[in-house]
Design a protein around this motif. Structure first.
Motif, short mmCIF file in Angstrom:
data_model
loop_
_atom_site.label_atom_id
_atom_site.label_comp_id
_atom_site.label_asym_id
_atom_site.label_seq_id
_atom_site.Cartn_x
_atom_site.Cartn_y
_atom_site.Cartn_z
N ALA A 93 0.81 -1.22 0.00
CA ALA A 93 0.00 0.00 0.00
C ALA A 93 0.84 1.27 0.00
N GLY A 94 2.14 1.14 -0.14
CA GLY A 94 3.00 2.31 -0.17
C GLY A 94 4.10 2.24 0.86
N ASP A 95 4.93 3.24 0.88
CA ASP A 95 6.11 3.24 1.74
C ASP A 95 5.80 3.35 3.22
N TYR A 96 4.59 3.81 3.57
CA TYR A 96 4.31 4.11 4.98
C TYR A 96 3.42 3.08 5.65
N CYS A 97 3.02 2.08 4.93
CA CYS A 97 2.26 1.02 5.61
C CYS A 97 2.50 -0.32 4.98
N CYS A 98 3.28 -1.13 5.72
CA CYS A 98 3.28 -2.57 5.50
C CYS A 98 3.87 -2.96 4.17
N ASN A 99 4.73 -2.11 3.64
CA ASN A 99 5.28 -2.34 2.31
C ASN A 99 6.05 -3.66 2.27
N LEU A 100 5.86 -4.41 1.21
CA LEU A 100 6.60 -5.65 1.02
C LEU A 100 8.05 -5.35 0.68
N MET A 138 -4.50 0.50 1.32
CA MET A 138 -4.51 0.04 -0.07
C MET A 138 -5.70 0.63 -0.83
N SER A 139 -6.82 0.79 -0.17
CA SER A 139 -7.97 1.42 -0.82
C SER A 139 -7.63 2.85 -1.21
N TYR A 140 -6.94 3.57 -0.31
CA TYR A 140 -6.50 4.92 -0.63
C TYR A 140 -5.51 4.91 -1.80
N ARG A 141 -4.63 3.92 -1.82
CA ARG A 141 -3.67 3.87 -2.93
C ARG A 141 -4.38 3.65 -4.26
N PRO A 161 -1.64 8.21 1.40
CA PRO A 161 -0.19 8.39 1.18
C PRO A 161 0.26 9.74 1.72
N TRP A 162 1.48 9.80 2.23
CA TRP A 162 1.97 11.05 2.81
C TRP A 162 2.12 12.14 1.76
N ASN A 163 2.58 11.77 0.58
CA ASN A 163 2.81 12.76 -0.47
C ASN A 163 1.64 12.80 -1.45
N ALA A 164 0.77 13.78 -1.27
CA ALA A 164 -0.43 13.88 -2.10
C ALA A 164 -0.08 14.10 -3.57
N GLN A 165 1.08 14.70 -3.83
CA GLN A 165 1.47 14.97 -5.22
C GLN A 165 1.79 13.69 -5.99
N ASP A 166 1.93 12.58 -5.29
CA ASP A 166 2.19 11.31 -5.96
C ASP A 166 0.94 10.74 -6.63
N CYS A 167 -0.22 11.30 -6.31
CA CYS A 167 -1.47 10.76 -6.85
C CYS A 167 -1.68 11.20 -8.29
#
Length: 273
Positions: A93-100, A138-141, A161-167
């Protein structure tokens, strides 16, 4: 409690639908209304489990499959992959939660399931995503990276995600954020450099939808706490899409949900036109 949960899970597995989508390596069960004739174009709802959980356990916890007939939708119960570091099932789901630690394209995996649902089930093109914790992230991603493919998203106890500009640039998404004020795993007030607060998370999506103000939306009882209406609704207004924050007062990361109350309210909101 654990013995009861195990018994329920065994019953779920024994009655699990034979219909799946996706590859054999990640076959995903699809639960459709019992009287679905194969012609009606129904919404598809993805229920995404939390870290270390499973699709079956998540459905047992939230009771979404109990609503398939009454609310008329296809329910998909995908599984995350085991993390190399501890073998817990998770979503990338991204760098800030549970990333593989291994490279996994869970966004592509879920969008592929959507494509198959459209081609093989005639499902409505835009999907609905709802998750818990890592599944909420993951839903947010999904809403961040593929907004045009999503009709509504929501979750319990996650963050954006922390960086909104990544969306990606795209249409706004109907967004429902549910969060307990006593959550110690993903604090309601946020964590600097890790995740924004629940209020800021929702505000980001409200800004995308052009919302101008907020209003109180009443209270609800979503947990088994003897009828106390612990959940306070804040609704954004002046928007092109629906955006709400449901704050669960004095409630932790894994609240003791009142299954029917919770699934009625959340699915009713997500499926609303």
């Amino acid at each position: 409690m654990l013995k009861m949960e195990s018994a329920v899970l065994l019953m779920f597995l024994a009655c699990a639908p034979e219909v799946t989508v996706g590859s054999s390596e990640r076959a995903t069960p699809v639960i459709s209304p019992s009287d679905w004739d194969g012609q009606e174009a129904l919404p598809m709802v993805f229920l995404l489990h939390g870290l270390g959980s499973t699709a079956g356990r998540q459905d047992w916890y939230m009771g979404f499959s109990d609503q398939v007939d009454a609310m008329r939708f296809h329910l998909l119960l995908p599984e995350g992959l085991e993390r190399p570091q501890d073998d817990q099932q998770s979503w990338d789901a991204g760098d800030y939660c549970c990333n593989l630690e291994a490279e996994v394209d869970d966004v592509g995996f879920l969008l592929g399931l959507q494509d198959e649902m459209i081609s093989d089930f005639g499902a409505q093109e835009q999907a609905i995503y709802f998750g818990h914790s890592n599944g909420h992230y993951m839903s947010y991603r999904m809403a961040c990276e593929a907004p045009d493919r999503i009709r509504a998203m929501g979750g319990l106890a996650g963050s954006v995600p922390w960086n909104a500009q990544d969306c990606a640039v795209g249409d706004p998404v109907n967004s429902l954020h549910i969060h307990g004020t006593e959550d110690e795993s993903v604090p309601y007030e946020g964590k600097e450099g890790d995740h924004p607060s629940a209020t800021e998370s929702v505000a980001r999506w409200a800004e995308r939808a052009g919302c101008t103000e907020t209003e109180a939306g009443g209270t609800m009882n979503l947990t088994r706490n003897k009828g106390k209406e612990e959940t306070v609704v804040e609704r954004y207004t002046g928007c092109s899409h629906r955006v709400e924050l449901w704050t669960m007062e004095d409630t932790a990361h894994i609240p003791w949900l009142h299954g029917k109350h919770f699934s009625d309210a959340t699915l009713g909101w997500l499926l609303a036109e």
